[in-house]
Design a protein around this motif. Structure first.
Motif, PDB file in Angstrom:
ATOM      1  N   ALA A  33      18.440 -41.972  68.340  1.00  0.00           N
ATOM      2  CA  ALA A  33      18.992 -40.449  69.157  1.00  0.00           C
ATOM      3  C   ALA A  33      17.545 -41.159  69.817  1.00  0.00           C
ATOM      4  CB  ALA A  33      19.717 -39.659  68.768  1.00  0.00           C
ATOM      5  N   ARG A  34      16.314 -41.136  68.585  1.00  0.00           N
ATOM      6  CA  ARG A  34      15.395 -40.588  69.676  1.00  0.00           C
ATOM      7  C   ARG A  34      14.322 -41.597  70.040  1.00  0.00           C
ATOM      8  NH1 ARG A  34      13.294 -38.548  64.839  1.00  0.00           N
ATOM      9  NH2 ARG A  34      13.704 -40.773  63.345  1.00  0.00           N
ATOM     10  N   GLN A  35      15.000 -43.123  69.505  1.00  0.00           N
ATOM     11  CA  GLN A  35      14.466 -43.895  70.557  1.00  0.00           C
ATOM     12  C   GLN A  35      15.429 -43.994  71.525  1.00  0.00           C
ATOM     13  OE1 GLN A  35      14.191 -47.389  68.910  1.00  0.00           O
ATOM     14  NE2 GLN A  35      12.677 -46.701  66.419  1.00  0.00           N
ATOM     15  N   ALA A  36      16.103 -43.997  71.886  1.00  0.00           N
ATOM     16  CA  ALA A  36      17.917 -44.129  73.094  1.00  0.00           C
ATOM     17  C   ALA A  36      17.217 -43.191  73.811  1.00  0.00           C
ATOM     18  CB  ALA A  36      18.531 -44.879  72.464  1.00  0.00           C
ATOM     19  N   HIS A  37      17.002 -42.402  72.983  1.00  0.00           N
ATOM     20  CA  HIS A  37      17.720 -40.911  73.878  1.00  0.00           C
ATOM     21  C   HIS A  37      16.740 -39.379  73.884  1.00  0.00           C
ATOM     22  CE1 HIS A  37      21.493 -42.448  74.027  1.00  0.00           C
ATOM     23  NE2 HIS A  37      21.973 -42.766  73.063  1.00  0.00           N
ATOM     24  N   GLY A  38      15.240 -39.924  73.763  1.00  0.00           N
ATOM     25  CA  GLY A  38      14.790 -39.414  73.738  1.00  0.00           C
ATOM     26  C   GLY A  38      14.541 -37.572  73.089  1.00  0.00           C
ATOM     27  N   VAL A  39      16.021 -37.729  71.585  1.00  0.00           N
ATOM     28  CA  VAL A  39      16.347 -36.764  70.944  1.00  0.00           C
ATOM     29  C   VAL A  39      15.182 -36.473  69.596  1.00  0.00           C
ATOM     30  CG1 VAL A  39      18.377 -35.104  69.656  1.00  0.00           C
ATOM     31  CG2 VAL A  39      18.686 -36.746  72.068  1.00  0.00           C
ATOM     32  N   ALA A  40      14.600 -35.343  69.796  1.00  0.00           N
ATOM     33  CA  ALA A  40      13.172 -35.328  68.122  1.00  0.00           C
ATOM     34  C   ALA A  40      13.559 -35.319  67.447  1.00  0.00           C
ATOM     35  CB  ALA A  40      12.236 -34.720  68.769  1.00  0.00           C
ATOM     36  N   GLU A  41      14.773 -34.076  67.857  1.00  0.00           N
ATOM     37  CA  GLU A  41      15.924 -34.776  65.831  1.00  0.00           C
ATOM     38  C   GLU A  41      16.757 -33.679  66.438  1.00  0.00           C
ATOM     39  OE1 GLU A  41      14.041 -31.785  61.693  1.00  0.00           O
ATOM     40  OE2 GLU A  41      13.086 -32.083  63.449  1.00  0.00           O
ATOM     41  N   LEU A  42      17.684 -34.181  65.484  1.00  0.00           N
ATOM     42  CA  LEU A  42      19.133 -33.399  65.862  1.00  0.00           C
ATOM     43  C   LEU A  42      19.278 -32.399  64.857  1.00  0.00           C
ATOM     44  CD1 LEU A  42      20.877 -36.925  64.504  1.00  0.00           C
ATOM     45  CD2 LEU A  42      20.622 -36.062  66.676  1.00  0.00           C
ATOM     46  N   ASP A  43      19.997 -31.185  65.623  1.00  0.00           N
ATOM     47  CA  ASP A  43      20.432 -30.264  65.224  1.00  0.00           C
ATOM     48  C   ASP A  43      21.443 -29.960  64.224  1.00  0.00           C
ATOM     49  OD1 ASP A  43      22.647 -29.603  66.907  1.00  0.00           O
ATOM     50  OD2 ASP A  43      21.392 -28.623  68.722  1.00  0.00           O
ATOM     51  N   ASP A  44      21.695 -28.964  63.474  1.00  0.00           N
ATOM     52  CA  ASP A  44      23.000 -29.694  62.654  1.00  0.00           C
ATOM     53  C   ASP A  44      24.688 -29.191  63.564  1.00  0.00           C
ATOM     54  OD1 ASP A  44      21.171 -28.858  60.357  1.00  0.00           O
ATOM     55  OD2 ASP A  44      21.745 -26.540  59.734  1.00  0.00           O
ATOM     56  N   GLY A  45      24.830 -28.639  64.520  1.00  0.00           N
ATOM     57  CA  GLY A  45      26.204 -28.996  65.189  1.00  0.00           C
ATOM     58  C   GLY A  45      26.011 -30.525  65.407  1.00  0.00           C
ATOM     59  N   THR A  46      24.796 -31.164  65.869  1.00  0.00           N
ATOM     60  CA  THR A  46      24.888 -32.687  66.002  1.00  0.00           C
ATOM     61  C   THR A  46      25.188 -33.416  65.032  1.00  0.00           C
ATOM     62  OG1 THR A  46      23.597 -32.025  68.197  1.00  0.00           O
ATOM     63  CG2 THR A  46      23.927 -34.640  67.605  1.00  0.00           C
ATOM     64  N   VAL A  47      24.623 -33.332  63.469  1.00  0.00           N
ATOM     65  CA  VAL A  47      24.463 -33.615  62.676  1.00  0.00           C
ATOM     66  C   VAL A  47      26.316 -33.888  62.325  1.00  0.00           C
ATOM     67  CG1 VAL A  47      23.839 -34.358  59.932  1.00  0.00           C
ATOM     68  CG2 VAL A  47      21.852 -33.468  62.200  1.00  0.00           C
ATOM     69  N   GLN A  48      26.467 -32.608  62.279  1.00  0.00           N
ATOM     70  CA  GLN A  48      28.254 -32.332  61.633  1.00  0.00           C
ATOM     71  C   GLN A  48      29.322 -33.296  62.933  1.00  0.00           C
ATOM     72  OE1 GLN A  48      29.626 -31.063  58.653  1.00  0.00           O
ATOM     73  NE2 GLN A  48      26.953 -31.040  58.833  1.00  0.00           N
ATOM     74  N   THR A  49      29.042 -33.193  64.425  1.00  0.00           N
ATOM     75  CA  THR A  49      30.208 -34.272  64.805  1.00  0.00           C
ATOM     76  C   THR A  49      29.433 -35.647  64.552  1.00  0.00           C
ATOM     77  OG1 THR A  49      29.215 -32.336  66.555  1.00  0.00           O
ATOM     78  CG2 THR A  49      29.909 -34.686  67.338  1.00  0.00           C
ATOM     79  N   ILE A  50      28.224 -36.006  64.378  1.00  0.00           N
ATOM     80  CA  ILE A  50      27.893 -37.526  63.961  1.00  0.00           C
ATOM     81  C   ILE A  50      28.293 -38.012  62.847  1.00  0.00           C
ATOM     82  CG2 ILE A  50      26.361 -39.195  62.890  1.00  0.00           C
ATOM     83  CD1 ILE A  50      24.474 -38.006  65.020  1.00  0.00           C
ATOM     84  N   ARG A  51      29.420 -37.575  61.629  1.00  0.00           N
ATOM     85  CA  ARG A  51      28.913 -37.302  60.439  1.00  0.00           C
ATOM     86  C   ARG A  51      30.857 -37.243  60.289  1.00  0.00           C
ATOM     87  NH1 ARG A  51      26.854 -36.615  55.590  1.00  0.00           N
ATOM     88  NH2 ARG A  51      24.782 -35.647  55.780  1.00  0.00           N
ATOM     89  N   SER A  52      31.054 -36.968  61.301  1.00  0.00           N
ATOM     90  CA  SER A  52      33.081 -36.693  61.956  1.00  0.00           C
ATOM     91  C   SER A  52      33.378 -37.806  62.523  1.00  0.00           C
ATOM     92  CB  SER A  52      33.314 -35.623  62.506  1.00  0.00           C
ATOM     93  OG  SER A  52      33.052 -35.389  63.647  1.00  0.00           O
ATOM     94  N   LYS A  53      32.426 -38.428  62.823  1.00  0.00           N
ATOM     95  CA  LYS A  53      32.581 -40.051  64.104  1.00  0.00           C
ATOM     96  C   LYS A  53      32.247 -40.548  63.206  1.00  0.00           C
ATOM     97  CE  LYS A  53      34.251 -37.278  67.568  1.00  0.00           C
ATOM     98  NZ  LYS A  53      35.129 -37.462  68.763  1.00  0.00           N
ATOM     99  N   ILE A  54      31.784 -40.707  62.248  1.00  0.00           N
ATOM    100  CA  ILE A  54      31.596 -42.248  61.615  1.00  0.00           C
ATOM    101  C   ILE A  54      32.961 -42.165  60.423  1.00  0.00           C
ATOM    102  CG2 ILE A  54      30.455 -43.706  59.208  1.00  0.00           C
ATOM    103  CD1 ILE A  54      27.881 -41.117  59.825  1.00  0.00           C
TER     104      ILE A  54
END
Ligand SMILES: [Zn+2]
Length: 57
Positions: A33-54
């Motif tokens: 996310a940092r390298q490809a999308h310029g997202v410096a840090e994932l917020d908690d909601g995004t982390v939860q979403t990613i976890r649910s998609k793994i």
């Protein structure tokens, strides 16, 4: 192996992350996310979403 597809969280991106564990997948997804999308840090909601998609690959 665990697998996470970047497009599953809404990016128009063909990136696929594969790792041995959820934690490692999450770490690599954050790096992607940092390298490809310029997202410096994932917020908690995004982390939860990613976890649910793994999923098992
Ligand atoms: Zn991506």
């Amino acid at each position: 192996m665990k697998e996470f597809r970047c497009r599953d969280v809404g990016f128009d991106c063909s990136g696929v992350i594969r790792a041995d564990s959820d934690e490692e997948t999450l770490k690599q997804a954050a790096e992607h996310a940092r390298q490809a999308h310029g997202v410096a840090e994932l917020d908690d909601g995004t982390v939860q979403t990613i976890r649910s998609k793994i999923r098992q690959a």
